[in-house]
Design an enzyme around this catalytic site. Structure first.
Site, PDB file in Angstrom:
ATOM      1  N   CYS A 831      65.064 -53.056  -8.077  1.00 15.84           N
ATOM      2  CA  CYS A 831      64.641 -54.430  -8.358  1.00 15.84           C
ATOM      3  C   CYS A 831      65.018 -55.239  -7.122  1.00 15.84           C
ATOM      4  CB  CYS A 831      65.268 -54.979  -9.635  1.00 15.84           C
ATOM      5  SG  CYS A 831      67.077 -55.078  -9.601  1.00 15.84           S
ATOM      6  N   LYS A 832      65.149 -56.530  -7.233  1.00 15.30           N
ATOM      7  CA  LYS A 832      65.419 -57.334  -6.045  1.00 15.30           C
ATOM      8  C   LYS A 832      66.723 -56.916  -5.379  1.00 15.30           C
ATOM      9  CE  LYS A 832      66.420 -61.731  -6.572  1.00 15.30           C
ATOM     10  NZ  LYS A 832      66.233 -63.177  -6.800  1.00 15.30           N
TER      11      LYS A 832
END
Length: 913
Positions: A831-832
């Site tokens: 994810c980020k």
């Protein structure tokens, strides 16, 4: 009553399983007076019985706080806690308490266990202390537990004044370094080379022990965290799970190696531009501008490498540092996440996932999108730059780089083999002469073949017209749309577009001269071959005549002319080198001229895009190398996997959890290009010749080779093809499903086309890999439970789910991950920052595997999930990133999350991302 009886039954099973699994721990490394320091990973399993509530009508919600009293300090230090168990006076805690090897545990060390009844069970265990009743506590010496007959103590829980008894607590010691059947698994932490359990499991009968694996794994893994769980199975047995997480030194090693290669490549390119020779004023000014910009970029790369060289401390980049310029080449929060399952009836199993922040250029920002959009826009603009420069397609600029690379690689080899040929001639060794000629012929033929390309011919013409004093047949005028279309039709064959205005034509240019130049190389090689044949033939004739007393006049002439091999071959070798030098000079200049156009047509955007692509690729490659190294170690005894590795290649599956809204859409665009670029990477396994086991990276931007080093004993386990240096291909695929509140906005008010396109494109790539796999591998190469029909059904289901375009369809993720595991692939979750959403996904995947493959009791699925999220490795990952044990979610955000991606109450709140 039924629930109570079931609880007692499970309690009994739990106690029996613990007694069978326990191993004696009395191994000491040093004596400190009367106390012994333990140097291994071990864990405590805890359970309470007959707890007494403060009020009769209250149902207990209990947890145990574990504190340590060190013998030299006499200070009570809070160490860890179990999960909260609700609604019972006989709680058994599924989460164990683990002590890492660097933690100073002695025989005289005291451990205090304090039991609390939680008022507000929505709190995390730290906050719960402020909202709980103290029930009782007990203290024991580590030595008493270790020396007890069954490594088990039953302690009386008493109130703070030591008077009232409020129940009992059972403590079991479970060793975490050596398990049943001789299993060993170790790597080194960053503390005085002490050993701790992680990452490599193999039995003594497998031929390579954990000790043999230790050096090569120590080179890439650092700072492990280990958690222990006990979960019940559907048939009322107990399974044991070790959850492990480690950083990797490759987070910094790979980017530094890459940047160093970029610097060398760019310095060589700049020199090639300077070596173009005299150019007409327009082209010379263009060259000066390009070199000035390139020198600025080169200086930036050198500064970045110098800054990274100063880095000390942690071997990972925290999520809080993702926007730092000096660390922009470093992957975010890269870790190995492993689950080791020991089931009572099933074979032990390992499940690995590499977790890392999405490869993206955070410091560069996403105001104008990410690489996928920026590259497409740049290419469209570059086509319409007019006649300031000549347009070459991306395929042709890539071809120019390949030709230059071949020149730089083959020219020294040919010179070396030519010198060996002369050396063999001076020694008058027929066998050596034959072998030297064979190698020289092979490399020279490759050299000649490298220039049989229309691009070289057309670029020579373009360079000729750029020389001073050149008169063009017709002036340069802007292209119209019809000419642009014709240019696009012929962009793969620039020689066919010499009549177009994009490449001017000169009436006096001899296009056949280039053919004659490189044909001279082949002719000079043929002359060498013919002379060697004659010399060897005459040598054979002289050997036949050795038995005759007086050779005839004709024979004497033959022997005389075959006298000094070196003298007769030397001028032919010089001719070959001269012909080759002429080809190299012209080809280098023509290809450098092509690259000059590529750079000049897009300054400074072209260089900035190269920088961005280098940054994203660096982050992606660091993760890939880590995944490959771990997969290779764990698959050394799997002959099917090793055959698949060199016959088909390795599937690398990335799970993305980014939204397609705002900045994260740009991150996803970066990530998609970075992962696609990994197709340029090939691996090679070599035997280590020193104690430095770190991978070696060679190559250039269009083609990299990663050499993974193994100790001799491990290297011998490989198939002959891999040992002989066969290059191993990578097949990266990316599937993304946004799950947060921003994805909700994208689905309702924005655009999800990016995600849909990425998933569809990568489905086709996955199908191609599966087709290749079925064509090249025997049907019995996969484990028995991974049948071909099963894979076909999974692929079809994945196809249907991608076509369905259902909102937040996380089943795409589950299917892709399952297919990857069944095809012996390497799994990534991103994810980020690889901290919050990644943690939810990884823990869900682990519990789903326990349910589907290891018979986790269905009533314990949510509880197991909560245990891993509250007390497991992923909350430790959050802590090491943001110094807080809180996932960075709030209640409103979580309302938009799919059900099983929501953390338990008390584990989320305000925190940095």
């Amino acid at each position: 009553m039924r629930a109570h009886a079931r609880g007692l039954g499970l309690m009994s099973l739990w106690q029996g399983a613990l007694q069978k699994l326990q191993v004696f721990l009395v191994e000491t490394r040093s004596q400190l007076g009367s106390v012994a320091l333990f140097y291994f990973y071990f864990a405590l399993s805890l359970a309470c019985k007959d707890l007494v509530a403060a009020t009769r009508d209250r149902k207990l919600n209990t947890f145990i706080q574990v504190s340590v009293v060190h013998p030299a300090e006499h200070i009570l230090t809070r160490y860890s806690s179990t999960e909260i168990v609700e609604g019972t006076k006989d709680p058994l805690f599924l989460t164990g308490v683990t002590f890492p090897p660097e933690y100073p545990i002695y025989e005289e060390t005291k451990i205090k266990l304090t039991v609390y009844d939680v008022k507000d069970k929505s709190q995390d265990t730290v906050s719960a202390l402020l909202h709980s009743f103290f029930l009782g506590c007990a203290t024991f010496r580590v030595g008493d537990l270790v020396k007890s007959k069954e490594q088990q103590l039953t302690l009386t829980l008493r109130t703070s004044d030591g008077g009232k008894t409020v129940g009992t607590i059972e403590v079991n010691l479970v060793k975490m370094g050596e398990l049943e059947e001789g299993e060993t698994d170790h790597i080194t932490a960053d503390t005085q080379d002490q050993k701790c359990a992680l990452v490599r499991e193999c039995t003594a009968t497998e031929g390579v022990s954990g000790k043999d694996n230790l050096p090569s794994l120590n080179a890439v893994l650092r700072n492990p965290v280990c958690k222990l769980y006990r979960f019940p199975t559907s048939d009322n047995k107990w399974m044991r799970i070790r959850e492990q997480m480690a950083e990797t030194t490759l987070s910094f090693h790979v980017p530094k190696e890459l940047i160093n290669l970029h610097i060398k490549e760019d310095m060589r390119r700049n020199q090639e531009l300077k070596d173009l020779g005299e150019l007409a004023p327009h082209w010379d000014n263009m060259r000066k501008s390009v070199i000035a910009h390139c020198d600025q970029m080169l200086s930036m790369y050198q500064d970045t490498l110098a800054e990274l060289g100063k880095h000390t401390g942690s071997s990972f980049k925290s999520s809080c540092s993702k926007g730092e310029k000096t660390l922009e080449f470093i992957p975010i929060n890269l870790h190995l996440q492993r689950m080791h399952v020991h089931s009572p009836r099933l074979k032990d199993a390992l499940y690995d996932v590499i977790t890392v922040g999405a490869p993206a250029a955070h410091f560069q920002g996403f105001k104008n999108g990410g690489l996928r959009k920026l590259l497409s826009k740049f290419e469209a603009e570059r086509r319409n730059t007019g006649y300031q420069c000549i347009y070459y397609s991306p395929e042709n600029t890539a071809k120019a780089k390949e030709v230059l690379s071949n020149i730089n690689h083959l020219q020294p080899l040919i010179s070396s083999h030519a010198d060996l040929l002369l050396s063999s001639a001076s020694q008058r060794s027929p066998d050596s002469l034959k072998n030297s000629l064979k190698m020289l012929s092979e490399k020279t033929e490759l050299f000649v073949h490298a220039f049989k390309d229309q691009l070289v011919r057309s670029a020579l013409l373009a360079l000729y017209t750029a020389r001073p004093g050149c008169v063009l047949k017709k002036p340069a005028v802007p292209r119209n749309s019809a000419e642009e279309g014709a240019d696009a039709q012929h962009q793969d064959h620039p020689s066919q577009i010499k009549r177009q205005d994009s490449i001017p034509h000169h009436s006096e240019y001899d296009e056949e001269e280039w053919d004659r130049v490189w044909a001279n190389v082949a002719k000079s090689l043929n002359c060498l071959i013919a002379m060697v044949d004659r010399l060897l033939e005459k040598d054979n004739m002289s050997n036949v005549k050795e038995g005759e007393d007086e050779p005839s006049a004709a024979d004497s002439k033959v022997l005389h002319t075959g006298g000094d091999w070196y003298e007769q071959l030397y001028p032919l070798v010089i001719t070959l080198k001269d012909c080759m030098g002429e080809v190299v000079t012209r080809a280098k200049q023509s290809m450098a001229f092509v690259l000059l156009q590529e750079l000049a047509c897009g300054l400074p955007q072209c260089l900035m895009l190269t920088l961005r692509r280098d940054i994203v690729f660096s982050q992606a490659l660091a993760g890939l190398v880590c995944g490959f190294v771990i997969k290779l170690h764990t698959g050394l005894h799997d002959q099917g996997f090793l055959q698949q590795l060199h016959t088909v290649g390795l599937l690398v599956q990335y799970e993305g959890l980014l939204s397609t809204y705002s900045e994260e859409a740009g991150m996803l665009e970066d990530m998609a290009v970075g992962i696609s670029d990994l197709q340029k990477v090939k691996f090679k396994v070599i035997e280590a010749k020193s104690e430095d086991f770190l991978p070696i990276i060679t190559g250039r931007r269009e083609h990299y080779i990663i050499e993974v080093q193994l100790p001799a004993k491990m290297f011998e386990l490989l198939p002959q093809e891999i040992k002989e240096g066969k290059l191993l291909h990578m097949y990266p695929v990316l599937f993304n499903v946004g799950i947060n509140e921003q994805q909700t906005l994208a689905e309702r008010f924005g655009d999800t086309t990016l995600q849909e396109n990425i998933n569809q494109e990568n489905l086709e790539l996955l199908k191609e890999y599966y087709k290749l796999f079925t064509e090249k591998m025997p049907p019995d190469c996969l484990p028995h439970f991974q049948e071909q029909n099963d894979l076909k059904g999974l692929l079809e289901s994945l196809h249907q789910n991608i076509q369905a375009k259902k909102r937040k369809n996380v089943e795409i993720m589950w299917l892709a991950a399952t297919i990857c595991r069944k095809l012996n692939g390497v799994r990534f979750t991103c994810c980020k920052s690889a901290k919050d959403r990644t943690s939810m996904s990884v823990t869900l995947e682990q519990c789903s595997i326990l349910r589907d493959e290891h018979q986790l009791h269905k009533d314990f699925f949510i509880r197991a999930l909560d245990c891993m999220r509250r007390e497991g490795c992923r909350i430790e990952n959050v802590l090491k990133n943001v110094k807080c044990r809180k996932y960075a979610f709030n209640m409103i955000q979580l309302m938009a999350f799919p059900k099983y991606y929501r953390p338990p109450e008390g584990t989320y709140g305000k925190a940095d991302t």
